[in-house]
Design a protein around this motif. Sequence first.
Motif, short mmCIF file in Angstrom:
data_model
loop_
_atom_site.label_atom_id
_atom_site.label_comp_id
_atom_site.label_asym_id
_atom_site.label_seq_id
_atom_site.Cartn_x
_atom_site.Cartn_y
_atom_site.Cartn_z
N LEU A 20 0.79 -1.11 0.07
CA LEU A 20 0.26 0.01 -0.09
C LEU A 20 0.97 1.12 0.08
O LEU A 20 0.65 2.21 -0.86
CB LEU A 20 -0.84 -0.02 1.20
N GLY A 21 2.10 1.35 0.87
CA GLY A 21 2.65 2.46 0.84
C GLY A 21 3.63 2.72 -0.49
O GLY A 21 3.64 3.89 -0.76
N GLU A 22 3.92 1.71 -1.05
CA GLU A 22 4.48 1.84 -2.22
C GLU A 22 3.57 2.48 -3.33
O GLU A 22 3.87 3.39 -4.29
CB GLU A 22 5.39 0.45 -2.76
N ARG A 26 3.77 6.01 -5.42
CA ARG A 26 3.91 6.16 -6.92
C ARG A 26 2.76 7.15 -7.18
O ARG A 26 3.04 7.97 -8.14
CB ARG A 26 3.69 4.75 -7.33
N HIS A 27 1.62 6.84 -6.85
CA HIS A 27 0.28 7.72 -7.23
C HIS A 27 0.50 9.20 -6.65
O HIS A 27 0.20 9.95 -7.60
CB HIS A 27 -0.94 7.03 -6.51
N LEU A 28 0.77 9.43 -5.48
CA LEU A 28 1.17 10.76 -5.03
C LEU A 28 1.88 11.60 -5.76
O LEU A 28 1.90 12.82 -5.96
CB LEU A 28 1.02 10.90 -3.69
N VAL A 49 12.57 5.41 -5.43
CA VAL A 49 13.09 6.80 -5.74
C VAL A 49 13.50 6.80 -7.24
O VAL A 49 13.07 7.79 -7.77
CB VAL A 49 13.98 7.07 -4.86
N SER A 50 14.17 6.02 -7.75
CA SER A 50 14.79 6.12 -8.99
C SER A 50 13.71 6.31 -9.96
O SER A 50 13.62 6.91 -11.05
CB SER A 50 15.67 4.92 -9.44
N GLU A 51 12.68 5.38 -9.82
CA GLU A 51 11.45 5.04 -10.81
C GLU A 51 10.77 6.56 -10.87
O GLU A 51 10.47 6.89 -11.96
CB GLU A 51 10.77 4.02 -10.25
N ALA A 218 -3.19 -2.67 -4.90
CA ALA A 218 -2.85 -1.72 -3.86
C ALA A 218 -3.29 -0.40 -4.33
O ALA A 218 -3.20 0.46 -3.64
CB ALA A 218 -1.28 -1.91 -3.60
N ASN A 219 -3.12 -0.19 -5.70
CA ASN A 219 -3.68 1.23 -6.08
C ASN A 219 -5.08 1.93 -5.62
O ASN A 219 -5.11 3.07 -5.54
CB ASN A 219 -3.59 1.25 -7.73
#
Length: 249
Positions: A20-22, A26-28, A49-51, A218-219
């Motif tokens: 969920l945190g990952e 990504r979304h935020l 972070v790289s992504e 998770a999104n």
Amino acid sequence: MMSNNITGKVVVITGASSGLGEAAARHLAAEGAKVVLGARRADRLGALVSEITSAGGEALAVATDVTVLADVQALVDAAVETFGRIDVLINNAGLMPLSPIESLKVDEWDRMIDVNIRGVLHGIAAALPHMKTQKSGQIITTSSVAGHLVFPASAVYSGTKYAVRAICEGLRQEVKPYNIRTTTLCPGAVKTELLDHISDVEVKAANSDYVGQVGIPANSFARMAAFAIGQPEDVDVNEIIFRPTAQLL
Ligand SMILES: NC(=O)c1ccc[n+]([C@@H]2O[C@H](COP(=O)([O-])OP(=O)(O)OC[C@H]3O[C@@H](n4cnc5c(N)ncnc54)[C@H](OP(=O)(O)O)[C@@H]3O)[C@@H](O)[C@H]2O)c1
């Protein structure tokens, strides 16, 4: 252009190395937030972070064990030092080693209390002084449907998730003078790594079967977090319960 009320916000997320945190990170980040990621697995955080930065976003990783207050303070302080403030804390790190009480897996009970309850309190302790000074902020905590009901083998896990709901409701009432919003997110079955740490073979098999059948991506959680953050500042989304449409309890 209408503001989404997410762009430019500094969002600290614990448990950002998976699940969920990952997904929230990504979304935020895609919505324009500057995300500051905490968890123990620094390699996973670094890859995320790289992504995010490759996609044009802003992100920072800090290896963090939420059971250590100084770690959580260092995570929040890094956000303030790098980006100048903290707008949102997502207190999300947690684990769910379900088992019947009579199995007496006391070490696992202690671990859940340390991460799921104490970790959330450490997040509040680290973020609140900054938010009081700013006279703004939002503290989001991941509880669960299991923070509203108890099912077989969930007694201690549910206890930790009921506890954080109580803590966050108290926090909500007390931070009125500081213009701080408080949100508790209560997911049902979402497909993440959460079941990996269940040591009881039968309980793990039953839960894996169920989540495998009904679990949603998770999104779903990331969209709920974005909804709560994105409301106008005078609107405080206090709690969201969401489940897979197919989930009974
Ligand atoms: N998935 C669901 O169906 C569901 C439903 C309701 C509620 N939840 C809650 O959602 C939250 C996230 O879980 P998830 O489903 O995304 O599971 P997950 O994929 O296992 O993610 C758990 C996260 O918590 C982190 N974490 C664990 N112990 C930590 C510690 N001591 N310090 C810092 N970080 C720690 C892990 O990172 P490291 O291992 O790298 O430290 C990982 O990033 C939990 O609070 C969980 O109880 C999940």
